[in-house]
Design a protein around this motif. Structure first.
Motif, PDB file in Angstrom:
ATOM      1  N   LEU A 388       0.830  -1.194   0.000  1.00 14.05           N
ATOM      2  CA  LEU A 388       0.000   0.000   0.000  1.00 14.05           C
ATOM      3  C   LEU A 388       0.867   1.247   0.000  1.00 14.05           C
ATOM      4  CD1 LEU A 388      -2.790   1.306   0.138  1.00 14.05           C
ATOM      5  CD2 LEU A 388      -2.676   1.110   2.626  1.00 14.05           C
ATOM      6  N   THR A 389       1.976   1.196   0.739  1.00 11.34           N
ATOM      7  CA  THR A 389       2.900   2.339   0.735  1.00 11.34           C
ATOM      8  C   THR A 389       3.457   2.564  -0.665  1.00 11.34           C
ATOM      9  OG1 THR A 389       3.492   1.884   3.031  1.00 11.34           O
ATOM     10  CG2 THR A 389       5.003   3.264   1.768  1.00 11.34           C
ATOM     11  N   THR A 390       3.772   1.463  -1.342  1.00 13.17           N
ATOM     12  CA  THR A 390       4.283   1.576  -2.723  1.00 13.17           C
ATOM     13  C   THR A 390       3.227   2.175  -3.637  1.00 13.17           C
ATOM     14  OG1 THR A 390       5.666  -0.374  -2.334  1.00 13.17           O
ATOM     15  CG2 THR A 390       5.272   0.274  -4.635  1.00 13.17           C
ATOM     16  N   VAL A 391       1.983   1.752  -3.473  1.00 12.83           N
ATOM     17  CA  VAL A 391       0.883   2.287  -4.286  1.00 12.83           C
ATOM     18  C   VAL A 391       0.729   3.783  -4.050  1.00 12.83           C
ATOM     19  CG1 VAL A 391      -1.604   2.238  -4.653  1.00 12.83           C
ATOM     20  CG2 VAL A 391      -0.325   0.102  -4.460  1.00 12.83           C
ATOM     21  N   LEU A 392       0.792   4.211  -2.733  1.00 15.25           N
ATOM     22  CA  LEU A 392       0.657   5.628  -2.419  1.00 15.25           C
ATOM     23  C   LEU A 392       1.784   6.449  -3.036  1.00 15.25           C
ATOM     24  CD1 LEU A 392      -0.556   5.589   1.285  1.00 15.25           C
ATOM     25  CD2 LEU A 392      -1.747   6.567  -0.669  1.00 15.25           C
ATOM     26  N   LEU A 393       2.991   5.892  -2.964  1.00 13.36           N
ATOM     27  CA  LEU A 393       4.110   6.612  -3.578  1.00 13.36           C
ATOM     28  C   LEU A 393       3.904   6.775  -5.090  1.00 13.36           C
ATOM     29  CD1 LEU A 393       7.134   5.012  -1.663  1.00 13.36           C
ATOM     30  CD2 LEU A 393       6.246   7.321  -1.421  1.00 13.36           C
ATOM     31  N   GLY A 394       3.402   5.703  -5.704  1.00 17.41           N
ATOM     32  CA  GLY A 394       3.167   5.781  -7.148  1.00 17.41           C
ATOM     33  C   GLY A 394       2.067   6.775  -7.485  1.00 17.41           C
ATOM     34  N   LEU A 395       0.986   6.756  -6.694  1.00 18.17           N
ATOM     35  CA  LEU A 395      -0.108   7.675  -6.958  1.00 18.17           C
ATOM     36  C   LEU A 395       0.324   9.118  -6.737  1.00 18.17           C
ATOM     37  CD1 LEU A 395      -3.114   5.754  -5.365  1.00 18.17           C
ATOM     38  CD2 LEU A 395      -2.627   6.057  -7.807  1.00 18.17           C
ATOM     39  N   ASN A 396       1.124   9.363  -5.677  1.00 18.60           N
ATOM     40  CA  ASN A 396       1.595  10.725  -5.419  1.00 18.60           C
ATOM     41  C   ASN A 396       2.518  11.207  -6.543  1.00 18.60           C
ATOM     42  OD1 ASN A 396       0.304  11.452  -3.003  1.00 18.60           O
ATOM     43  ND2 ASN A 396       1.668  10.065  -1.850  1.00 18.60           N
ATOM     44  N   SER A 397       3.218  10.256  -7.172  1.00 21.56           N
ATOM     45  CA  SER A 397       4.113  10.672  -8.279  1.00 21.56           C
ATOM     46  C   SER A 397       3.301  11.136  -9.490  1.00 21.56           C
ATOM     47  CB  SER A 397       5.037   9.520  -8.664  1.00 21.56           C
ATOM     48  OG  SER A 397       4.274   8.438  -9.198  1.00 21.56           O
ATOM     49  N   PHE A 398       2.103  10.599  -9.645  1.00 22.32           N
ATOM     50  CA  PHE A 398       1.281  11.024 -10.785  1.00 22.32           C
ATOM     51  C   PHE A 398       0.788  12.444 -10.619  1.00 22.32           C
ATOM     52  CE2 PHE A 398       0.538   6.376 -11.527  1.00 22.32           C
ATOM     53  CZ  PHE A 398       1.113   6.312 -12.776  1.00 22.32           C
ATOM     54  N   ARG A 399       0.843  12.994  -9.404  1.00 26.78           N
ATOM     55  CA  ARG A 399       0.376  14.372  -9.211  1.00 26.78           C
ATOM     56  C   ARG A 399       1.234  15.378  -9.972  1.00 26.78           C
ATOM     57  NH1 ARG A 399      -1.266  15.181  -2.827  1.00 26.78           N
ATOM     58  NH2 ARG A 399      -3.331  14.163  -2.968  1.00 26.78           N
ATOM     59  N   SER A 400       2.482  15.027 -10.203  1.00 31.85           N
ATOM     60  CA  SER A 400       3.388  15.953 -10.922  1.00 31.85           C
ATOM     61  C   SER A 400       3.115  15.968 -12.428  1.00 31.85           C
ATOM     62  CB  SER A 400       4.843  15.563 -10.657  1.00 31.85           C
ATOM     63  OG  SER A 400       5.086  14.243 -11.119  1.00 31.85           O
TER      64      SER A 400
END
Length: 587
Positions: A388-400
């Motif tokens: 889940l932490t990996t998923v959150l990191l990936g999703l937060n990267s899409f914000r850029s």
């Protein structure tokens, strides 16, 4: 009156009074009797002497010698009371005798206390005569017939004895009449009162209605003191019996209403007494249970096992064992038995308190299952948190990235759900673990004021007004500062969510009572239904759409870890959550 006359005490008093008076009278009258006998003998001698002098010629007596004198004196035998005599000269030699010879000699006459002798069995009386014609020449000892003296003497004794009997009977009767009122009747009534009191106490009758007949005789003397002491003793015994009965009734009521089954058994394992719970749990009547033994009730231990356990029992050192109780219908259930030894007046009994542990075993099994579920949940949380932490990191990267609005909306939704899932996993992991406390001394007023000042100003500005009430003196508790902060922040957050903007949140520290301090947080929100209040602290139960139902559950576990209580109440004025914590000891 007949009872008085037949009473053993009356007979004994009459006997001893009569005997005492008779003895006293005899002691007093014996000298009189002896004196009377002497008077009769002296009269006999004087009478016979006077008669003899009337018949004898003094001038002739003065001139007669020896044989001629004896022949002349034989004429005295014409007197019926004179049987004979003996003549002695001045030298003490017997000159002669006539008629029935006297047994008394001149020498014996001169040596004794008295010169005469009375021979009662022979009814003879020998006495020397003092006759002037014979004086200085001879001594004449005459034998008298004392039959008349003896008859008169016995007649006198008879009159005296009759007088003694009459006096004794009169004095005894008068004594009994007086003692009947003063002594015997009160004693007999007191005896009857003692019997009545003993029967009343023995039969467990109402002693308040008893009327004692001896009480009117409680005079100012020793017997009156005894009667008064009896009344006082009876009152004390009655009070003691009443107190004992009340105590027994209270104890029996407590035993009958006890949640545990009570069994009193002897050394052989025979049931001697039980309470109602024992009857209800086994399906027997009390009379039926009193005919059974320990091995008839439980199937875990044999008679030999019971005897071995009995030998190990000691007064004041109970033993706890788990056995299987069997009902009358053949079904059974597990019980925990706490067995103690009682020593009652030399008799040893076992007191067994049996508690049905079916619910406890079910609870223990449920707790074991919950523990397994908790361990499984913790393992699942650990396994899910990493990806889940990996998923959150990936999703937060899409914000850029510059994404179309449609994809940007889906990205925000995915991030929100992922963060909510991460919070839920953290809460589950926190709830699955026992709170580990780091206790320290905490002044509760300072802690509350510190939390108010450190909360974010923005959050306070957006929330309803907060009214804080603390105490003007220090109140110390012992606990984990961070865990207590978590408790109050969680409760304050829930109050802010439930309270309307026009309402008020009241945070108050109550004065300590009975070694505890209460901290309450009240909000003016809508009341919560009474049937929902017990469920608010259950895991995963929530009344909010955005809640996960673990906040109050975790809060309650933290409070209970501090040996405290969390209570939620709700009514028309709003909802109040009260946290009660024990005060820190002086040391």
């Amino acid at each position: 009156m007949s009872e008085f006359l037949t009473a053993r005490l009356s007979k004994r008093i009459a006997y001893w009074v009569f005997l005492s008076i008779v003895v006293i009278e005899i002691v007093i009258l014996v000298p009189s009797v002896m004196r009377r006998e002497r008077e009769l003998l002296n009269y006999l001698r004087s009478l016979s002497t006077a008669q003899a002098l009337g018949r004898l010629d003094a001038s002739i007596l003065a001139n007669l010698q020896d044989e001629m004198l004896i022949d002349y004196l034989q004429g005295l035998q014409t007197n019926q009371v004179i049987l004979g005599g003996a003549i002695y000269d001045q030298s003490g030699n017997q000159v002669g005798r006539f008629g029935e010879a006297p047994q008394l000699t001149l020498a014996e006459s001169q040596q004794g206390w008295t010169p005469d002798r009375y021979y009662r069995r022979q009814r003879r009386y020998d006495a020397p005569w003092d006759m002037p014609p014979l004086r200085d020449r001879y001594v004449l000892i005459v034998r008298h017939d004392a039959s008349g003296v003896q008859r008169e003497f016995f007649a006198f004794i008879g009159r005296i004895a009759g007088l003694i009997v009459i006096i004794s009977v009169f004095v005894t009767g008068a004594t009994l009449v007086v003692l009947r009122r003063l002594l015997i009747q009160p004693i007999m009534l007191l005896r009857q009162d003692l019997i009545t009191a003993g029967q009343a106490i023995g039969d467990d009758c109402d002693t308040q209605t008893l009327a004692f007949a001896s009480l009117p005789y409680a005079r100012a003397d020793e017997l009156g003191d005894v009667i008064a002491a009896f009344e006082q003793m009876f009152c004390q015994i009655t009070a003691a019996v009443a107190t004992r009965k009340q105590s027994e009734t209270r104890f029996r009521t407590l035993v009958e209403q006890a949640v545990d089954a009570f069994f009193v058994v002897d050394a052989a394992g025979q049931v001697r007494d039980v309470n109602q719970n024992a009857c209800d749990s086994l399906g027997y009547s009390r009379d039926e249970l009193l005919t059974l033994s320990v091995t008839d009730i439980q199937t875990t231990h044999s008679q030999a096992d019971f005897e071995a356990i009995w030998q190990q029992l000691k007064p004041g050192v109970p033993q706890t064992i788990e056995v299987w109780h069997q009902r009358k219908d053949g079904s059974g259930f597990p019980v925990e038995v706490r067995l103690g030894l009682l020593d009652l007046g030399g008799d040893r009994y076992g007191l067994a308190l049996a508690r049905d542990i079916r619910d406890r075993r079910a609870s223990e099994a449920a707790q074991a299952r919950l523990a397994e579920i908790g361990e499984l949940a913790a393992m699942i949380v650990h396994e899910v948190r990493s990806p889940l932490t990996t998923v959150l990191l990936g999703l937060n990267s899409f914000r850029s990235l510059e994404l179309p609005e449609r994809f940007q909306t889906r990205l925000e939704l995915a991030l929100e759900e992922s963060e909510r899932l991460q919070k839920l996993l953290n809460s589950i992991l926190l709830y699955s673990r026992d709170p580990a406390l780091v206790p320290e001394q905490i002044e509760i007023n300072a802690l509350v004021q510190h939390l108010v000042t450190t909360l974010e100003p923005e959050a306070i500005a957006q929330s309803p007004p907060l009214a804080l009430r603390t105490l003007p003196y220090a109140v110390n508790v012992r606990g984990d500062r961070d865990k207590l902060k978590q408790v109050f922040i969680n409760l304050l957050t829930n109050a802010r969510d439930a309270c309307p903007a026009t309402g008020t949140i009241t945070w108050a520290v109550q004065p300590p009572v009975a070694g505890q301090v209460s901290i309450s947080i009240h909000n003016d929100g809508e009341p919560i239904a009474p049937e929902l209040l017990p469920k608010l602290t259950q895991p995963f139960f929530t009344t909010r759409a955005s809640g996960n139902g673990l906040g109050l559950a975790i809060t309650k576990r933290i409070v209970e870890a501090h040996q405290g209580q969390l209570v939620i109440t709700s009514n028309a004025s709003g909802t109040e959550v009260t946290v009660t914590l024990p005060l820190a000891s002086a040391s």
